[in-house]
Design an enzyme around this catalytic site. Sequence first.
Site, PDB file in Angstrom:
ATOM      1  N   TRP A 337      -7.504 -38.520 -26.530  1.00  0.00           N
ATOM      2  CA  TRP A 337      -8.386 -39.506 -27.165  1.00  0.00           C
ATOM      3  C   TRP A 337      -7.554 -40.639 -27.774  1.00  0.00           C
ATOM      4  CZ3 TRP A 337      -8.737 -41.403 -32.162  1.00  0.00           C
ATOM      5  CH2 TRP A 337      -9.871 -42.148 -32.473  1.00  0.00           C
ATOM      6  N   HIS A 338      -6.360 -40.296 -28.255  1.00  0.00           N
ATOM      7  CA  HIS A 338      -5.536 -41.314 -28.915  1.00  0.00           C
ATOM      8  C   HIS A 338      -4.964 -42.332 -27.940  1.00  0.00           C
ATOM      9  CE1 HIS A 338      -5.738 -38.628 -32.365  1.00  0.00           C
ATOM     10  NE2 HIS A 338      -5.386 -39.668 -33.083  1.00  0.00           N
ATOM     11  N   GLY A 339      -4.933 -42.031 -26.678  1.00  0.00           N
ATOM     12  CA  GLY A 339      -4.422 -43.010 -25.733  1.00  0.00           C
ATOM     13  C   GLY A 339      -4.213 -42.410 -24.366  1.00  0.00           C
TER      14      GLY A 339
END
Lengths: 564, 259
Positions: A337-339
Amino acid sequence: MNFLRYIEEILRYDANSPMIFNSGIFLVLFIGFISIYALIHKNRISVTLFVIAFSLLFYYKSSGWYLWILVFTTITDFSFALAIVQAKKLIYKRIWLFLSVGVSLGILFYFKYTNFFLGNFYTIAGNNFQPLDIFLPIGISFYTFQSISYVLDVYWKKIEPTKNILDYAFFLSFFPQLVAGPIVKANLFLPQLKKPITIKKEEVYAGLWMIMVGLFKKAVIADYISQYNDLVFADPTHYSGFENLMAVYGYTLQIYCDFSGYSDMAIGLGKIMGFDLGVNFNFPYKALNITDFWRRWHISLSSWLRDYLYIPLGGNRKGRTRMYINLFITMFLGGLWHGASWKFVFWGAWHGLALAIHKGTKSLLDKIPNKWPTNTVSWFITFHFVIFLWIFFRANNIEHQVYKYSEQMADNKRTESAIEYANGVNILKVKIFQNDSLVNTVNQPLGISENNLLIRKEISQGTETIVVKQVEDAFSVAVSIIKKIGTEMDLAFAWPFLKVRYVWVILLVIGFVMHSTPVKWNNKVMERYIKSSYIFKLAVFIILVQVVIQFKSEDVQPFIYFQF
Amino acid sequence: MNIIWKIVAMLLITTTLLTAYSFSDYEIEFKGIVLKKTPIKEFILGIPEYPYGKALNLRDTLVGKEVQQPADTASQRILLIGDSMLEGLMLRLKDYVAANGHDLKTVIWYSSSTLWYGSTDTLKYFIDEYKPTYIMLVLGANELFVSDIIRKRNKNVKHIIRQIDTLNYIWIGPPNWKDDTGINEMILKNVGPLHYFASKNLNYKRTSDGAHPTKASSAMWMDSIAVWVENKSYKPIRLKKPDEKARNSANVTILQPLR
């Protein structure tokens, strides 16, 4: 005429500087916004329409016409939630739920992960991949998760769906939390829309205090110390082990001040407008174990992952082994989700593993006496484990120039360039064409056997420059930082470092001291501020704004979490 | 009074103060720290921060208002720092230093640019180490053809100036061998004419690489700089033309180029 130019300038979307709370343009717009809000806040319809309009403007200033994706998500998820409630049979409810989550995740996947998955696919297939030009709309990860949580809550009958699309648009687009969270859950926010807006003096001043603290953390501490951190992470091999270590501590504080500072401002703005957005950070670096850390860091995301991923996967209800696997999967996907990068997956997977290990050994760990020496050791281990993983989180690919070739491009010239591998050496082959006829070929051995080379071209003043670069991947960069710290820790660098970068060191110390003070003290200072005279409050505010201006670097630092 | 109006008042008072300060010619100084201004004035009056693409009007620049100071006849600790162009200058400057009783420290960072000096603390490090009273910065030759240079490098030039503007300094511009894309104009705009020696206005004999002036040409270049320093620079220092060559060797630090 000039007046129109100002308006145009203020309202124009500039892709190079998305609007953030600590920008001058936001201050100007917010003065106008809050003045009108003060006039109409008792009229529910007017407030709803006005706040939605302002939120859409805010989003337009951040992401341009990608604002239509936000509008689309609002309309579809609102409609799907109603369809879920109205469906008589479970199968139809499930179909509507599947469609809703599928559409939301599909949009997120396209904008955020297309290049990542295509790149990996092409790598496995052994082909070159040219990334597609896909813009990542700011905040899409945040509002997509918020929207999914609403639909799931409706499906699980935790909340009644709102019948008014304007209420839903208000909830999803509410500008303080739109682009960077907190990820506000519908069951916290939607009930607030059913009550009259009450604006209490204490809440407004508490909000103002949070905005000021957030501004100091983001615009003074994070933005200033990032300048040195960026230098080191851009080329760690040129710095000593001590300097690398300082950059790692610096980034640890930077990411906290950047993200929690922005959250503080969002929550503070919400309070001034009479809305509660919950809590997003609770002094995470005070955590004594990794589970505790995730209860304190980005609380709105970790609770989202718990409620909408970990628990539906089975949580701890299906035995210990499944619990460990569920924890790992949750954090693995939380990392993604963070990247769209393996480094975030690696970071998330290690956190998942650590959470599983902590859960597995909890009964043993609980036997350790809860005293300050053991707590200090627990804190030290947890803190440095988190820092260790931040290195992988922060490190980026680095390109080193290997060779440069220039060619004058007059008289219908063009070049074709490629790197060919032969006899253990890469060779740059440049073919020069004139009027489509091959006139010259350059074969330049590069003396490098690795295959991590790429070609970049730049045309300037009629000269084409072909630059061959060697790419050091993010993982290797992180490892080289760790090696530097482990093998070249010369404290002789400490004194010169302190002499040259004393402002950086002072801000680092202030940042960690602010984070370390007891919560009681923080609350007391806030209460003192709330009770102080208006003139004192004004003076503090003016001084803070001037401090922000003093520290403002030439380029406003982008907000770290905009990339997520 | 409604509490929100109090917040509005707070924001308006702050914005008004910032705007007034931005428009005033007066600068508030507190213990040697000048309070910075916001670019509200530039925004309202429509003045672009950097007049890219326009003819430079030095009367518009703050630094252009500086007035030449009296000559300083004391001996100086000169820091000559910059890119490879300073090699030739250094040989002749040594003679000046010996003849005028100054001390010289030279730092050469090969292939360096405003990007390198402007994104590191290298300059500050050598200032702290050597404690110069006079700085000669030779920089810009590796960026003659960078496109869109103001957008790419202006912040780096400002970073460099922040490290040296409390000291007496001159910036020796690149000895162009072709027209540049704006580096000369950008540096001049930032430092002002009393701090900037426009080397591009001279003619040079070049070495075989076509870029660096020959030893003899560099000596003449240094002679021109010395005349300018003594007569036209912001705070002149003594740099009388030497009669003979200096014998002492220069105190030189060579930095490796970045990879």
